[in-house]
Structure formats: structure tokens, C-alpha cells
Design a protein around this motif. Structure first.
Motif, short mmCIF file in Angstrom:
data_model
loop_
_atom_site.label_atom_id
_atom_site.label_comp_id
_atom_site.label_asym_id
_atom_site.label_seq_id
_atom_site.Cartn_x
_atom_site.Cartn_y
_atom_site.Cartn_z
N THR A 120 -19.38 -22.38 5.04
CA THR A 120 -18.60 -21.87 6.67
C THR A 120 -18.28 -23.81 6.31
O THR A 120 -17.21 -23.70 6.70
CB THR A 120 -19.48 -21.65 7.06
OG1 THR A 120 -19.36 -20.39 6.41
CG2 THR A 120 -18.09 -21.55 7.94
N ILE A 121 -19.27 -24.30 6.62
CA ILE A 121 -19.18 -25.57 7.77
C ILE A 121 -18.48 -26.54 6.32
O ILE A 121 -17.57 -27.42 7.16
CB ILE A 121 -19.98 -26.19 8.46
CG1 ILE A 121 -20.85 -25.36 9.22
CG2 ILE A 121 -20.23 -27.12 8.82
CD1 ILE A 121 -21.80 -25.49 9.79
N PHE A 176 -16.49 -19.66 12.81
CA PHE A 176 -14.70 -18.84 12.54
C PHE A 176 -14.00 -18.75 13.83
O PHE A 176 -12.68 -18.71 14.41
CB PHE A 176 -15.38 -17.21 12.17
CG PHE A 176 -15.98 -17.40 10.74
CD1 PHE A 176 -15.10 -18.15 9.85
CD2 PHE A 176 -16.37 -17.14 10.05
CE1 PHE A 176 -14.98 -17.83 8.31
CE2 PHE A 176 -17.49 -16.77 8.55
CZ PHE A 176 -16.47 -18.03 7.58
N ARG A 177 -15.23 -18.55 14.82
CA ARG A 177 -14.26 -17.91 16.52
C ARG A 177 -13.51 -19.57 16.63
O ARG A 177 -11.88 -19.24 17.58
CB ARG A 177 -15.45 -18.35 17.78
CG ARG A 177 -14.84 -17.71 18.53
CD ARG A 177 -14.02 -16.38 18.40
NE ARG A 177 -13.54 -15.99 20.36
CZ ARG A 177 -12.68 -16.96 20.45
NH1 ARG A 177 -11.53 -17.09 19.70
NH2 ARG A 177 -11.89 -16.08 22.19
N TRP A 178 -13.95 -20.28 16.13
CA TRP A 178 -13.45 -21.59 16.77
C TRP A 178 -12.31 -22.29 15.92
O TRP A 178 -12.20 -23.31 15.87
CB TRP A 178 -13.69 -22.61 17.53
CG TRP A 178 -14.45 -22.01 18.93
CD1 TRP A 178 -15.39 -21.94 19.12
CD2 TRP A 178 -13.77 -21.71 19.70
NE1 TRP A 178 -15.84 -21.28 20.24
CE2 TRP A 178 -14.58 -21.47 21.02
CE3 TRP A 178 -12.06 -22.07 20.65
CZ2 TRP A 178 -14.30 -20.68 22.26
CZ3 TRP A 178 -11.84 -21.29 21.69
CH2 TRP A 178 -13.00 -21.54 22.34
N PHE A 226 -12.35 -13.09 2.70
CA PHE A 226 -13.68 -13.24 2.18
C PHE A 226 -14.45 -13.56 2.36
O PHE A 226 -15.77 -13.27 2.74
CB PHE A 226 -12.70 -13.92 0.40
CG PHE A 226 -14.01 -13.60 -0.64
CD1 PHE A 226 -14.43 -12.61 -0.96
CD2 PHE A 226 -15.15 -14.97 -0.96
CE1 PHE A 226 -15.37 -13.11 -2.51
CE2 PHE A 226 -16.32 -15.00 -1.49
CZ PHE A 226 -15.92 -13.94 -2.10
N GLU A 227 -14.35 -15.28 3.01
CA GLU A 227 -15.88 -15.78 3.28
C GLU A 227 -16.25 -14.91 4.83
O GLU A 227 -17.89 -14.61 5.20
CB GLU A 227 -15.40 -17.20 4.27
CG GLU A 227 -15.44 -17.60 2.95
CD GLU A 227 -16.84 -18.16 2.25
OE1 GLU A 227 -18.17 -18.17 2.73
OE2 GLU A 227 -16.82 -17.97 0.61
N ARG A 228 -15.67 -14.61 5.11
CA ARG A 228 -15.46 -13.79 6.74
C ARG A 228 -16.08 -12.52 6.11
O ARG A 228 -17.71 -12.02 6.89
CB ARG A 228 -14.19 -13.65 7.96
CG ARG A 228 -13.81 -14.71 8.57
CD ARG A 228 -12.89 -14.66 9.03
NE ARG A 228 -12.56 -15.43 10.00
CZ ARG A 228 -11.72 -15.66 11.04
NH1 ARG A 228 -10.69 -14.65 11.18
NH2 ARG A 228 -11.28 -17.13 11.32
N SER A 249 -24.27 -20.06 14.29
CA SER A 249 -23.62 -21.37 13.87
C SER A 249 -22.11 -20.38 13.11
O SER A 249 -21.56 -21.30 13.36
CB SER A 249 -24.22 -22.06 14.16
OG SER A 249 -24.85 -22.70 14.18
N ILE A 250 -22.31 -19.78 12.49
CA ILE A 250 -21.39 -18.85 11.03
C ILE A 250 -19.72 -18.66 12.28
O ILE A 250 -18.91 -19.00 12.59
CB ILE A 250 -21.80 -18.32 10.49
CG1 ILE A 250 -22.36 -19.19 9.73
CG2 ILE A 250 -20.87 -17.72 9.63
CD1 ILE A 250 -23.19 -17.61 8.34
#
Length: 324
Positions: free
Chosen positions: A125-126, A196-198, A213-215, A191-192
Motif C-alpha cells: 500500500t505504501i 487509504f483514508r488520506w 482491488f487493493e482496498r 496504517s493501511i
């Protein structure tokens, strides 16, 4: 972990109750082995599922498969002997020397696999570009470390009990490892969620479809983790009360808690089937292919026709989209 001192003081219960529990545990073990075997087959053979990121999912399924194949049959044998359904040819101490470490290794491998999955997802994600460049050797090292650490925790707990006769230390070692795992899981998924939120990730690398897909994958793995920890919680509470505070627990309660604890190894295939579209398609395609093969053998369909039918199923499976 296992509860050792409850069955020593158990009065002889009705044999019908023992039959019910042994059948229930035996059936659960069978379903766990079948479900996780299918899961491994789907991830290993499905074209859309064969990605390096699925290595961790395959490892988790293998750990759960071993739970149903090794410690659960041993537990069924112990339960049946306690209910005098058959003769127990071992003494309880010798039996625990075998069952205790095997059960812990498989159980902690499953938990540590969830931690590995969460860390892998936060890295994806990061830093998605760097994650794409990870080699298979990195996954092999991480998976090997999971099993090595599981063996270390299990053997440390076992040695503290067998050599030093310290039930307290034998309980604190796995509980500490479990608490650290839960903390890491909370940090990783928090952290994930913040990322995603920001939208603190490489927006140039992710397109809208990949982001979705990632979410959805992260949400699926979070559900798997939450369900697994929920299945573990009653067993942890009862095991701690028995080991550290000498609380007498009814054997039926122990069995109910242990049943829920082992259900942890059955949760993942069920959630994958409902949450992952590719997994569901690959699973149904695999079952359809096997059914065609079995039917063809029974009906004496020519080998060339069988081959064509199998290839047709595989082409349909391979053409499925990459949505979850």
C-alpha cells in the motif's frame, strides 16, 4: 497451546456425549483438510491467482491444513480416550510431549502468517512500486522465518514446562508472542487505513481499478484476521485462567472452547469464497474440471474428448478478470 490439567480430574461422563464430541471434532478436521487443500490447489493452479503475493496465502492455508491433519486427529484420540470410547495406550505426560509442541507450532504458524500478510499488505500500500520488484526469495525468506519463529516459540514453551516445570513461564512465552502479534496486526491495519483514508500512496502508480482491488483485498484480509482472533480469544482466556490461576474448568467447556479455536483454520476458505471473485471462479472451475474428469472416466468418454473439455474449462478460468 493446550489445556493440560482439566482432563486429569474429570469424572467419567456419558459415552454418548463422548461420541458426539469425537464425531464433531473428526468432522471439523476433515472439512479443514479438504477446504484448505482446495484453497492451496486454487492458488497454485489458477492462472489469475498465481502471483507472488499469493505465496503468503498459500502458506497460511498450508498451516491451517496441517492443523486439521496432525494435531486435531491427536486431539480426537485424546477426547475419545477420556470418554472411555477406546483404550488410551499412552500416559498423559508422554502424550503431551508429542501433542503439545505440534499443536503450538501449527497454531502459531497460522497467526504469524496473518502478521506476515498484514506487513506485506502495508508495504504494497505504501510503496507499491518497490513491492512489485520484490523477488520470490524475499517471500521464501519471510515464510521460512514464520515457521522457524513458530518452532522457537513452541519449543521454548515446551522446554520451560518439561525441564524447569514452570507452567507460568510456559504460558507467558506464547502469550507474549500472541500479544506482540496482535499489536503488529493493529498497527499494520491502522496504517493501511490511514494510507487509504488520506491517499498517502503513489497515485501515479495506482489506477482506479488497482486501487479498488487493493482496498477490497485489504478489507478481506482484515476480516480474516478479525475472525481468526475472535476464534482464538476464548481459548486464550480459558488457557490463561487454568495455567496461571489454577481455575477448574469443566471438560465440556474445554471442548467447546477448543472447537472454536480449531475453527480458526476453517475460516479463511469460507471468507475467500464469499469475498474474492477470482478465488470463487477458480474454485468452481477446479471442481468442474475434476467432476468432468470423474464423469468421463465413469462414462468411458474418449481421452481426446476429455482433454478438450478440460482445456475448455481452463481457458474459461484463465480468461476471468482480475477483480476480487
Amino acid at each position: 497451546m493446550t489445556i493440560n490439567n482439566t482432563s486429569d480430574t474429570m469424572d467419567t461422563p456419558p459415552r454418548s456425549q463422548g461420541t458426539m464430541w469425537t464425531v464433531a471434532f473428526g468432522f471439523e478436521a476433515f472439512v479443514i483438510v479438504v477446504a484448505n487443500s482446495l484453497t492451496v490447489a486454487v492458488f497454485a493452479t489458477g492462472r489469475q491467482m498465481r502471483k507472488r503475493s499469493t505465496y503468503c496465502l498459500i502458506n497460511l492455508s498450508m498451516a491451517d491444513l496441517l492443523v486439521g491433519a496432525v494435531p486435531m486427529p491427536m486431539w480426537v484420540y485424546l477426547v475419545g480416550a477420556q470418554y472411555q470410547l477406546w483404550e488410551f495406550s499412552w500416559d498423559i505426560q508422554s502424550w503431551n510431549k508429542v501433542y503439545f509442541p505440534i499443536d503450538q507450532i501449527c497454531a502459531f504458524a497460522s497467526i504469524f502468517c496473518l502478521v506476515l500478510l498484514s506487513l506485506e499488505r502495508i508495504y504494497a500500500t505504501i510503496a507499491p512500486l518497490q513491492h512489485r520488484r520484490m523477488s520470490g526469495g524475499c517471500y521464501a525468506f519471510a515464510i521460512s522465518f514464520v515457521w522457524l519463529f513458530s518452532c522457537t516459540i513452541s519449543l521454548s514453551s515446551y522446554m520451560s514446562l518439561s525441564l524447569f516445570n514452570s507452567r507460568t513461564l510456559s504460558t507467558y512465552i506464547p502469550m507474549t508472542a500472541l500479544c506482540i502479534s496482535v499489536i503488529l496486526l493493529c498497527i499494520a491495519y491502522s496504517s493501511i487505513w490511514v494510507s487509504f483514508r488520506w491517499q498517502r500512496f503513489d497515485t501515479g502508480f495506482y489506477n482506479g481499478r488497482a486501487m479498488l482491488f487493493e482496498r477490497k483485498l485489504v478489507k478481506t484480509l482484515f476480516i480474516v484476521t478479525a475472525a481468526s482472533l475472535t476464534a482464538w480469544l476464548p481459548f486464550v482466556i480459558v488457557s490463561t485462567a487454568v495455567s496461571l490461576h489454577d481455575v477448574n474448568v469443566d471438560f465440556s467447556t474445554v471442548l467447546a472452547v477448543k472447537m472454536l479455536h480449531y475453527t480458526n483454520s476453517l475460516i479463511n476458505p469460507i471468507i475467500y469464497t464469499f469475498r474474492m471473485r477470482n478465488f470463487r471462479r477458480a474454485l468452481f472451475g477446479l471442481l468442474k474440471t475434476r467432476l468432468i474428469t470423474m464423469s468421463s472416466s465413469t462414462l468411458h468418454i474418449p481421452l481426446e474428448t476429455q482433454r478438450q473439455l478440460r482445456e475448455k474449462c481452463l481457458r474459461r478460468l484463465g480468461s476471468s478478470d482480475t477483480k476480487l
